[in-house]
Design a protein around this motif. Structure first.
Motif, PDB file in Angstrom:
ATOM      1  N   MET A  64       0.843  -1.184   0.000  1.00  0.00           N
ATOM      2  CA  MET A  64       0.000   0.000   0.000  1.00  0.00           C
ATOM      3  C   MET A  64       0.881   1.237   0.000  1.00  0.00           C
ATOM      4  SD  MET A  64      -3.234  -0.944   0.157  1.00  0.00           S
ATOM      5  CE  MET A  64      -4.049   0.513   0.793  1.00  0.00           C
ATOM      6  N   GLY A  65       0.369   2.302  -0.604  1.00  0.00           N
ATOM      7  CA  GLY A  65       1.198   3.491  -0.656  1.00  0.00           C
ATOM      8  C   GLY A  65       0.409   4.773  -0.830  1.00  0.00           C
ATOM      9  N   PHE A  72       8.947   2.558   2.682  1.00  0.00           N
ATOM     10  CA  PHE A  72       9.722   3.296   1.699  1.00  0.00           C
ATOM     11  C   PHE A  72       9.199   4.726   1.660  1.00  0.00           C
ATOM     12  CE2 PHE A  72      11.585  -0.542  -0.004  1.00  0.00           C
ATOM     13  CZ  PHE A  72      10.624  -1.498   0.265  1.00  0.00           C
ATOM     14  N   TYR A  73      10.134   5.674   1.518  1.00  0.00           N
ATOM     15  CA  TYR A  73       9.759   7.083   1.523  1.00  0.00           C
ATOM     16  C   TYR A  73      10.496   7.846   0.442  1.00  0.00           C
ATOM     17  CZ  TYR A  73       7.877   6.077   6.172  1.00  0.00           C
ATOM     18  OH  TYR A  73       7.165   5.556   7.217  1.00  0.00           O
ATOM     19  N   ALA A  74       9.830   8.856  -0.082  1.00  0.00           N
ATOM     20  CA  ALA A  74      10.515   9.813  -0.934  1.00  0.00           C
ATOM     21  C   ALA A  74      11.472  10.628  -0.065  1.00  0.00           C
ATOM     22  CB  ALA A  74       9.505  10.735  -1.605  1.00  0.00           C
ATOM     23  N   ASP A  75      12.583  11.035  -0.642  1.00  0.00           N
ATOM     24  CA  ASP A  75      13.573  11.801   0.123  1.00  0.00           C
ATOM     25  C   ASP A  75      12.968  13.066   0.724  1.00  0.00           C
ATOM     26  OD1 ASP A  75      16.406  11.089  -2.068  1.00  0.00           O
ATOM     27  OD2 ASP A  75      15.532   9.942  -0.414  1.00  0.00           O
ATOM     28  N   ALA A  98      -2.889   4.238  -2.822  1.00  0.00           N
ATOM     29  CA  ALA A  98      -2.608   3.298  -3.900  1.00  0.00           C
ATOM     30  C   ALA A  98      -2.340   1.910  -3.344  1.00  0.00           C
ATOM     31  CB  ALA A  98      -1.408   3.786  -4.706  1.00  0.00           C
ATOM     32  N   GLN A  99      -2.536   0.925  -4.204  1.00  0.00           N
ATOM     33  CA  GLN A  99      -2.323  -0.464  -3.815  1.00  0.00           C
ATOM     34  C   GLN A  99      -1.710  -1.213  -4.994  1.00  0.00           C
ATOM     35  OE1 GLN A  99      -5.804  -3.136  -3.257  1.00  0.00           O
ATOM     36  NE2 GLN A  99      -5.042  -3.443  -1.177  1.00  0.00           N
ATOM     37  N   ASP A 100      -0.809  -2.155  -4.688  1.00  0.00           N
ATOM     38  CA  ASP A 100      -0.194  -2.905  -5.784  1.00  0.00           C
ATOM     39  C   ASP A 100       0.095  -4.338  -5.356  1.00  0.00           C
ATOM     40  OD1 ASP A 100       1.834  -3.871  -7.771  1.00  0.00           O
ATOM     41  OD2 ASP A 100       1.493  -1.851  -8.531  1.00  0.00           O
ATOM     42  N   PRO A 101      -0.349  -5.321  -6.163  1.00  0.00           N
ATOM     43  CA  PRO A 101      -0.117  -6.728  -5.820  1.00  0.00           C
ATOM     44  C   PRO A 101       1.343  -7.141  -5.945  1.00  0.00           C
ATOM     45  CG  PRO A 101      -1.132  -6.553  -7.969  1.00  0.00           C
ATOM     46  CD  PRO A 101      -1.153  -5.172  -7.378  1.00  0.00           C
ATOM     47  N   ARG A 102       2.155  -6.313  -6.596  1.00  0.00           N
ATOM     48  CA  ARG A 102       3.572  -6.629  -6.739  1.00  0.00           C
ATOM     49  C   ARG A 102       4.371  -6.242  -5.492  1.00  0.00           C
ATOM     50  NH1 ARG A 102       4.247  -3.201 -12.114  1.00  0.00           N
ATOM     51  NH2 ARG A 102       2.921  -1.874 -10.805  1.00  0.00           N
ATOM     52  N   VAL A 118       7.888  -1.701  -5.478  1.00  0.00           N
ATOM     53  CA  VAL A 118       7.662  -1.404  -6.885  1.00  0.00           C
ATOM     54  C   VAL A 118       7.051  -0.022  -7.062  1.00  0.00           C
ATOM     55  CG1 VAL A 118       5.343  -2.405  -7.004  1.00  0.00           C
ATOM     56  CG2 VAL A 118       6.795  -2.379  -9.038  1.00  0.00           C
ATOM     57  N   MET A 119       6.302   0.441  -6.063  1.00  0.00           N
ATOM     58  CA  MET A 119       5.663   1.753  -6.179  1.00  0.00           C
ATOM     59  C   MET A 119       6.657   2.902  -6.085  1.00  0.00           C
ATOM     60  SD  MET A 119       1.942   1.423  -4.344  1.00  0.00           S
ATOM     61  CE  MET A 119       2.374   0.333  -3.006  1.00  0.00           C
ATOM     62  N   THR A 120       7.866   2.627  -5.667  1.00  0.00           N
ATOM     63  CA  THR A 120       8.868   3.693  -5.626  1.00  0.00           C
ATOM     64  C   THR A 120       9.349   4.062  -7.022  1.00  0.00           C
ATOM     65  OG1 THR A 120      10.751   2.185  -5.402  1.00  0.00           O
ATOM     66  CG2 THR A 120       9.667   2.882  -3.361  1.00  0.00           C
ATOM     67  N   VAL A 121       9.132   3.180  -7.996  1.00  0.00           N
ATOM     68  CA  VAL A 121       9.610   3.429  -9.356  1.00  0.00           C
ATOM     69  C   VAL A 121       8.549   3.216 -10.427  1.00  0.00           C
ATOM     70  CG1 VAL A 121      12.027   2.965  -8.832  1.00  0.00           C
ATOM     71  CG2 VAL A 121      10.518   1.076  -9.490  1.00  0.00           C
ATOM     72  N   ASN A 122       7.382   2.710 -10.062  1.00  0.00           N
ATOM     73  CA  ASN A 122       6.315   2.462 -11.025  1.00  0.00           C
ATOM     74  C   ASN A 122       4.974   2.950 -10.493  1.00  0.00           C
ATOM     75  OD1 ASN A 122       7.448   0.754 -13.348  1.00  0.00           O
ATOM     76  ND2 ASN A 122       8.198  -0.351 -11.561  1.00  0.00           N
ATOM     77  N   TRP A 123       4.068   3.255 -11.420  1.00  0.00           N
ATOM     78  CA  TRP A 123       2.716   3.561 -10.990  1.00  0.00           C
ATOM     79  C   TRP A 123       2.087   2.296 -10.407  1.00  0.00           C
ATOM     80  CZ3 TRP A 123       2.922   8.251 -10.356  1.00  0.00           C
ATOM     81  CH2 TRP A 123       3.172   9.200 -11.344  1.00  0.00           C
ATOM     82  N   PRO A 124       1.242   2.461  -9.402  1.00  0.00           N
ATOM     83  CA  PRO A 124       0.603   1.298  -8.790  1.00  0.00           C
ATOM     84  C   PRO A 124      -0.497   0.736  -9.672  1.00  0.00           C
ATOM     85  CG  PRO A 124      -0.272   3.290  -7.852  1.00  0.00           C
ATOM     86  CD  PRO A 124       0.847   3.707  -8.768  1.00  0.00           C
ATOM     87  N   ALA A 125      -0.925  -0.476  -9.336  1.00  0.00           N
ATOM     88  CA  ALA A 125      -1.994  -1.129 -10.102  1.00  0.00           C
ATOM     89  C   ALA A 125      -3.352  -0.486  -9.834  1.00  0.00           C
ATOM     90  CB  ALA A 125      -2.038  -2.609  -9.759  1.00  0.00           C
ATOM     91  N   TYR A 126      -3.558  -0.001  -8.614  1.00  0.00           N
ATOM     92  CA  TYR A 126      -4.852   0.540  -8.226  1.00  0.00           C
ATOM     93  C   TYR A 126      -4.678   1.891  -7.530  1.00  0.00           C
ATOM     94  CZ  TYR A 126      -6.099  -4.341  -8.943  1.00  0.00           C
ATOM     95  OH  TYR A 126      -6.255  -5.584  -9.476  1.00  0.00           O
TER      96      TYR A 126
END
Length: 123
Positions: free
Chosen positions: A33-34, A58-61, A96-100, A104-112
């Motif tokens: 989740m993010g 994980f956090y943005a700087d 946001a939420q992502d099954p991966r 992965v959300m630190t570098v890609n758009w999430p799935a949901y």
């Protein structure tokens, strides 16, 4: 999948605010989740993410040391505690939420995506 964000508002610089996201429709415990945010005239950007166990974050700087992400699997919710807020934190915050997973959300758009909640920090 439904992601319902809440808790935004107006706060003065240096203040605190917590936004929350309630998830439904998927097996919450197996997904990362993010939070992302989008300020006026700017691209949407990653803010923070948490693993399905809650053990990895994980956090943005730009928010490290000020924001804390956490999740409650029993309640299917994720929270973003924002402290020492700055005017540049003003944005619409999206859950946001992502099954991966979370990383992965630190570098890609999430799935949901969920709908956004406005956070405004006045100077």
């Amino acid at each position: 999948v439904q992601l319902q964000a809440s808790g935004g508002g107006l706060v003065q610089a240096g203040g605190s605010l917590r936004v929350s996201c309630a998830a439904s429709g998927l097996t919450f415990g197996n997904y990362g989740m993010g939070w992302f945010r989008q300020a006026p005239g700017k691209d949407r950007e990653f803010v923070a993410a948490v693993s399905w166990t809650g053990g990895r974050t994980f956090y943005a700087d730009s928010v490290k040391g000020r924001f804390t992400i956490s999740k409650n699997n029993s309640k299917n919710t994720v929270h973003l505690q924002m402290n020492s807020l700055k005017p540049e934190d003003t944005a619409v915050y999206y859950c946001a939420q992502d099954p991966r997973g979370a990383q992965v959300m630190t570098v890609n758009w999430p799935a949901y995506w969920g709908q956004g909640t406005q956070v405004t920090v006045s100077s």
